[in-house]
Design a protein around this motif. Sequence first.
Motif, PDB file in Angstrom:
ATOM      1  N   HIS A  67       0.837  -1.180   0.000  1.00 15.88           N
ATOM      2  CA  HIS A  67       0.000   0.000   0.000  1.00 15.88           C
ATOM      3  C   HIS A  67       0.882   1.244   0.000  1.00 15.88           C
ATOM      4  O   HIS A  67       1.824   1.335   0.754  1.00 15.88           O
ATOM      5  CB  HIS A  67      -0.879   0.017   1.246  1.00 15.88           C
ATOM      6  CG  HIS A  67      -1.428   1.353   1.528  1.00 15.88           C
ATOM      7  ND1 HIS A  67      -2.504   1.864   0.853  1.00 15.88           N
ATOM      8  CD2 HIS A  67      -1.007   2.335   2.358  1.00 15.88           C
ATOM      9  CE1 HIS A  67      -2.754   3.078   1.275  1.00 15.88           C
ATOM     10  NE2 HIS A  67      -1.857   3.400   2.191  1.00 15.88           N
ATOM     11  N   ASN A  69       0.751   5.773  -0.408  1.00 20.61           N
ATOM     12  CA  ASN A  69      -0.133   6.934  -0.526  1.00 20.61           C
ATOM     13  C   ASN A  69       0.063   7.576  -1.906  1.00 20.61           C
ATOM     14  O   ASN A  69       0.830   7.106  -2.726  1.00 20.61           O
ATOM     15  CB  ASN A  69       0.128   7.931   0.617  1.00 20.61           C
ATOM     16  CG  ASN A  69       1.552   8.424   0.603  1.00 20.61           C
ATOM     17  OD1 ASN A  69       2.218   8.386  -0.426  1.00 20.61           O
ATOM     18  ND2 ASN A  69       2.021   8.866   1.745  1.00 20.61           N
ATOM     19  N   SER A  70      -0.646   8.670  -2.148  1.00 19.07           N
ATOM     20  CA  SER A  70      -0.618   9.240  -3.494  1.00 19.07           C
ATOM     21  C   SER A  70       0.781   9.756  -3.863  1.00 19.07           C
ATOM     22  O   SER A  70       1.171   9.718  -5.029  1.00 19.07           O
ATOM     23  CB  SER A  70      -1.663  10.345  -3.626  1.00 19.07           C
ATOM     24  OG  SER A  70      -1.515  11.290  -2.597  1.00 19.07           O
ATOM     25  N   ASP A  71       1.540  10.217  -2.877  1.00 21.98           N
ATOM     26  CA  ASP A  71       2.904  10.660  -3.177  1.00 21.98           C
ATOM     27  C   ASP A  71       3.725   9.493  -3.738  1.00 21.98           C
ATOM     28  O   ASP A  71       4.467   9.649  -4.706  1.00 21.98           O
ATOM     29  CB  ASP A  71       3.602  11.185  -1.908  1.00 21.98           C
ATOM     30  CG  ASP A  71       2.824  12.325  -1.266  1.00 21.98           C
ATOM     31  OD1 ASP A  71       2.166  13.077  -2.007  1.00 21.98           O
ATOM     32  OD2 ASP A  71       2.872  12.453  -0.034  1.00 21.98           O
ATOM     33  N   MET A  93      14.428  13.439  -2.694  1.00 20.93           N
ATOM     34  CA  MET A  93      13.054  13.382  -2.178  1.00 20.93           C
ATOM     35  C   MET A  93      12.317  12.204  -2.785  1.00 20.93           C
ATOM     36  O   MET A  93      11.645  11.443  -2.078  1.00 20.93           O
ATOM     37  CB  MET A  93      12.362  14.705  -2.528  1.00 20.93           C
ATOM     38  CG  MET A  93      10.888  14.734  -2.236  1.00 20.93           C
ATOM     39  SD  MET A  93      10.543  14.970  -0.493  1.00 20.93           S
ATOM     40  CE  MET A  93       9.682  16.559  -0.570  1.00 20.93           C
ATOM     41  N   GLN A 100      11.050   4.853   1.737  1.00 20.81           N
ATOM     42  CA  GLN A 100      10.328   4.948   3.008  1.00 20.81           C
ATOM     43  C   GLN A 100       9.064   4.082   2.986  1.00 20.81           C
ATOM     44  O   GLN A 100       8.765   3.379   3.947  1.00 20.81           O
ATOM     45  CB  GLN A 100       9.972   6.414   3.278  1.00 20.81           C
ATOM     46  CG  GLN A 100       9.402   6.652   4.652  1.00 20.81           C
ATOM     47  CD  GLN A 100      10.398   6.283   5.745  1.00 20.81           C
ATOM     48  OE1 GLN A 100      11.477   6.862   5.831  1.00 20.81           O
ATOM     49  NE2 GLN A 100      10.064   5.293   6.557  1.00 20.81           N
ATOM     50  N   GLU A 103      10.104   0.568   3.325  1.00 17.54           N
ATOM     51  CA  GLU A 103      10.540   0.239   4.685  1.00 17.54           C
ATOM     52  C   GLU A 103       9.332   0.099   5.616  1.00 17.54           C
ATOM     53  O   GLU A 103       9.250  -0.855   6.387  1.00 17.54           O
ATOM     54  CB  GLU A 103      11.509   1.294   5.221  1.00 17.54           C
ATOM     55  CG  GLU A 103      12.100   0.858   6.555  1.00 17.54           C
ATOM     56  CD  GLU A 103      13.137   1.827   7.126  1.00 17.54           C
ATOM     57  OE1 GLU A 103      13.390   2.879   6.492  1.00 17.54           O
ATOM     58  OE2 GLU A 103      13.671   1.529   8.204  1.00 17.54           O
ATOM     59  N   ASN A 104       8.390   1.038   5.497  1.00 20.47           N
ATOM     60  CA  ASN A 104       7.155   0.940   6.284  1.00 20.47           C
ATOM     61  C   ASN A 104       6.486  -0.410   6.091  1.00 20.47           C
ATOM     62  O   ASN A 104       6.101  -1.075   7.045  1.00 20.47           O
ATOM     63  CB  ASN A 104       6.158   2.016   5.821  1.00 20.47           C
ATOM     64  CG  ASN A 104       6.225   3.260   6.663  1.00 20.47           C
ATOM     65  OD1 ASN A 104       7.320   3.685   7.034  1.00 20.47           O
ATOM     66  ND2 ASN A 104       5.083   3.844   6.950  1.00 20.47           N
ATOM     67  N   ASP A 258      -5.516  10.312 -10.014  1.00 23.07           N
ATOM     68  CA  ASP A 258      -4.245  10.946  -9.649  1.00 23.07           C
ATOM     69  C   ASP A 258      -3.421  11.330 -10.854  1.00 23.07           C
ATOM     70  O   ASP A 258      -2.267  11.729 -10.715  1.00 23.07           O
ATOM     71  CB  ASP A 258      -3.353  10.012  -8.822  1.00 23.07           C
ATOM     72  CG  ASP A 258      -3.735  10.059  -7.366  1.00 23.07           C
ATOM     73  OD1 ASP A 258      -4.765  10.669  -7.076  1.00 23.07           O
ATOM     74  OD2 ASP A 258      -2.991   9.508  -6.557  1.00 23.07           O
TER      75      ASP A 258
ATOM     76  N   MET B   1      11.431   6.161   9.430  1.00 25.33           N
ATOM     77  CA  MET B   1      10.401   5.331  10.057  1.00 25.33           C
ATOM     78  C   MET B   1      10.041   5.923  11.412  1.00 25.33           C
ATOM     79  O   MET B   1      10.892   6.077  12.277  1.00 25.33           O
ATOM     80  CB  MET B   1      10.972   3.924  10.224  1.00 25.33           C
ATOM     81  CG  MET B   1      10.077   2.994  10.984  1.00 25.33           C
ATOM     82  SD  MET B   1       8.531   2.669  10.132  1.00 25.33           S
ATOM     83  CE  MET B   1       9.191   2.149   8.550  1.00 25.33           C
ATOM     84  N   PRO B  52       3.114   0.727  12.017  1.00 22.64           N
ATOM     85  CA  PRO B  52       4.492   0.832  12.496  1.00 22.64           C
ATOM     86  C   PRO B  52       4.549   1.037  14.018  1.00 22.64           C
ATOM     87  O   PRO B  52       5.394   0.446  14.685  1.00 22.64           O
ATOM     88  CB  PRO B  52       5.041   2.058  11.749  1.00 22.64           C
ATOM     89  CG  PRO B  52       4.227   2.133  10.508  1.00 22.64           C
ATOM     90  CD  PRO B  52       2.852   1.676  10.914  1.00 22.64           C
ATOM     91  N   THR B 286      -7.927  18.210  -8.875  1.00 23.36           N
ATOM     92  CA  THR B 286      -8.323  16.795  -8.773  1.00 23.36           C
ATOM     93  C   THR B 286      -7.132  15.913  -8.436  1.00 23.36           C
ATOM     94  O   THR B 286      -7.216  14.705  -8.474  1.00 23.36           O
ATOM     95  CB  THR B 286      -8.950  16.286 -10.085  1.00 23.36           C
ATOM     96  OG1 THR B 286      -7.999  16.443 -11.129  1.00 23.36           O
ATOM     97  CG2 THR B 286     -10.208  17.033 -10.417  1.00 23.36           C
ATOM     98  N   LEU B 287      -6.035  16.543  -8.128  1.00 25.40           N
ATOM     99  CA  LEU B 287      -4.832  15.813  -7.784  1.00 25.40           C
ATOM    100  C   LEU B 287      -4.833  15.536  -6.281  1.00 25.40           C
ATOM    101  O   LEU B 287      -5.218  16.392  -5.501  1.00 25.40           O
ATOM    102  CB  LEU B 287      -3.652  16.716  -8.120  1.00 25.40           C
ATOM    103  CG  LEU B 287      -2.299  16.080  -8.242  1.00 25.40           C
ATOM    104  CD1 LEU B 287      -2.180  15.397  -9.588  1.00 25.40           C
ATOM    105  CD2 LEU B 287      -1.241  17.160  -8.121  1.00 25.40           C
ATOM    106  N   GLU B 288      -4.385  14.338  -5.912  1.00 21.34           N
ATOM    107  CA  GLU B 288      -4.260  14.075  -4.482  1.00 21.34           C
ATOM    108  C   GLU B 288      -2.807  14.251  -4.063  1.00 21.34           C
ATOM    109  O   GLU B 288      -1.940  13.514  -4.491  1.00 21.34           O
ATOM    110  CB  GLU B 288      -4.738  12.664  -4.156  1.00 21.34           C
ATOM    111  CG  GLU B 288      -6.247  12.552  -4.244  1.00 21.34           C
ATOM    112  CD  GLU B 288      -6.738  11.150  -3.984  1.00 21.34           C
ATOM    113  OE1 GLU B 288      -6.276  10.529  -3.009  1.00 21.34           O
ATOM    114  OE2 GLU B 288      -7.564  10.673  -4.773  1.00 21.34           O
TER     115      GLU B 288
END
Lengths: 402, 402
Positions: A67, A69-71, A93, A100, A103-104, A258, B1, B52, B286-288
């Motif tokens: 899973h 996120n949008s980033d 970045m 990241q 790793e999560n 997205d 983390m 986590p 509309t971008l997340e």
Amino acid sequence: MRTIEDYRKVAGDDVIGEIYNKARRLYGKGILHINSTYIGGGVAEILNSLLPLMNDAGLDADWKVLHGNSDFFTVTKKFHNALQGDNINLTNMKKEIYLQTNENFSVYTHINHDCVIVHDPQPLPLIKFYKKRQPWIWRCHVDLSNPNREMYDFIKSYILKYDVVIISNKRYKMDDLPVKQKIVFPAIDPLSPKNIELSKKDIARYLDKYGVKTDKPLLVQISRFDMWKDPEGVLEAFMLVKNEVDCRLVLCGGMAMDDPESQIIYNRILLKAGKLIKKGDVILITLENNILVNALQRSAAVVIQKSIREGFALTVSEALWKGAPVVASNVGGIPAQIIDGVNGFLVEPSDTAEFARKILQVLKHADLAKAMGEKGKETVRTKFLTTRCLMDYLDILNEVLF
Amino acid sequence: MRTIEDYRKVAGDDVIGEIYNKARRLYGKGILHINSTYIGGGVAEILNSLLPLMNDAGLDADWKVLHGNSDFFTVTKKFHNALQGDNINLTNMKKEIYLQTNENFSVYTHINHDCVIVHDPQPLPLIKFYKKRQPWIWRCHVDLSNPNREMYDFIKSYILKYDVVIISNKRYKMDDLPVKQKIVFPAIDPLSPKNIELSKKDIARYLDKYGVKTDKPLLVQISRFDMWKDPEGVLEAFMLVKNEVDCRLVLCGGMAMDDPESQIIYNRILLKAGKLIKKGDVILITLENNILVNALQRSAAVVIQKSIREGFALTVSEALWKGAPVVASNVGGIPAQIIDGVNGFLVEPSDTAEFARKILQVLKHADLAKAMGEKGKETVRTKFLTTRCLMDYLDILNEVLF
């Protein structure tokens, strides 16, 4: 729940017997597949068919979805495009968001399996976050024939840790990679709602429900509204065809969430095809519905796949399986599926006029269309069904586990 | 983390100490969380922060995502709406798709944990496909105060098998359900990119990047383009406000993939607000992007949440946490977060004129806005941070495991 037995009729007893044979040494082996959602819905489709069969064969196959996120998906979409040759501004970045998230995931994913199979670049660096206790396989569905070098070099440090890499095409072989590389073609599931035999009544009902009339020949492209799939080029080819033979065009595929580009491309087509849409000669469907896709492919006079890049293009196999004449780009995994002039036509993706000529050739020669369709179906039966894909995986597991 | 330690500053030492205390009996306990993607991105966000920390506390917490195809999500979206009160044509076909996807998942998901926590209705019937060897908890994030009875009765046969049901609000309590029901509020992660402190420079950079000018007061609603979030009603309220105080409106949220309604609503807003959009007074995004959301909430003169239905509405907690004055609907979990006139305003969702009046009241009284914002932040600090949510889970696990 489908079992291996259900495939006897479509794949033949020899194939079924071979699957059971290859599975014998693997009883009770814990196999963990990891993929991520978003790009490559095709991968999830393959796993959805493969995993129950792998378990039915006696293995303990698990499937976990990374899973993000949008980033994360914004970044990995850029990675995906760069691996297919796009430029990228590979900032720290971006690397951090990528690592990241992996790793999560490793923190809340306890692995005690005999083998781990990681699909595609999104979860690739996971291997960095585990003490290695078993063989790891990286299954790459991306076109790696001409990657951005900086991007490739960055992910290479993770690829190197794997025991085996599986690619979809010999042209994707990485010459500078000292890791065993295997070729496994993706595959379609002949018993899934997207590919299963439909009655004429069901086909008619679905087309009617979505406003697709069949009084003129249908040209169909099934693909997301995405620049790599060139829906605008399809529209142009259609307009050329329509000068000679009256027909309708259906573009059917999801909007990429997205993905602002996706919306822009869709709007541009709306504008360009405004009159034809009003007349009902161009039909845009942004809904993803497997049975509708099935019905469209079975009703198409020609299925088009005018992609600029493709990992493999399972939509081509889906169309061939239904006996549809296919005119498709000579890119990615498509030439592995189509022999030009035999079971379909291959055209350079930039040559829109040639696309139109081949489509017209099919429309004007019903016997050619029929013969190509029949050969196409046979190609898929022998090479691109999920049972063949299962056998390939069993072969590789037999190799890495003993 | 992130680790539990990182939350000392924001949550306080007492909370951190209490977490460690509650975890002591749970060391090494295997806890499996299962959710599905799509509806309720909020759930994934919560798990992303919680898992986590649960592992850092000494538990072995795993997370698996139920994968479904578009048919499954179409069906479960209808179920979701019906559980919130919509009508549904509950056909056998729909039930089959629902159960089949869950059965498939059970085949490739081997469970050997001490406790299973299932989130929301999509994976609810999973329990049917396992021999029960541990306590199962159903964590429901949906507004169940007035469900369609036929729908509720169908899922009830699965709910009955669970050991504990967790709901988000005492108003969602099911009176006819002989299963222990616990209330746990959802929570936001103060250290995630969406909520973490941002520098003025970063805020300016992000707003600039997405074309949001700050020369006029900003009204902001962060929500998907979805009828339950009533973006059209927000636009109407904004127009009323703008007659008295010049300001801009930003509607920011994803388009729901696979959701044709979402596209229709978006197009309708485009049409209605055409001139204002051209002038830059209405901005649709509309971008997340989590940092953009963060920046918008921190820059808003008023954050609006004009939902018709809500499970909990974590967007309200997010806005309160940033000290933004919030004017929101008196539905779902919102009244659990806002005391009307104290740390925000509550308005009936249908009363657009009243929404406009309250927004104007905030715009015209800077001191009121500031005081409400400060109280809102304190509300979230004590009640809606991820650390509090972690404690609630530890309490429940201590109860069911011993």
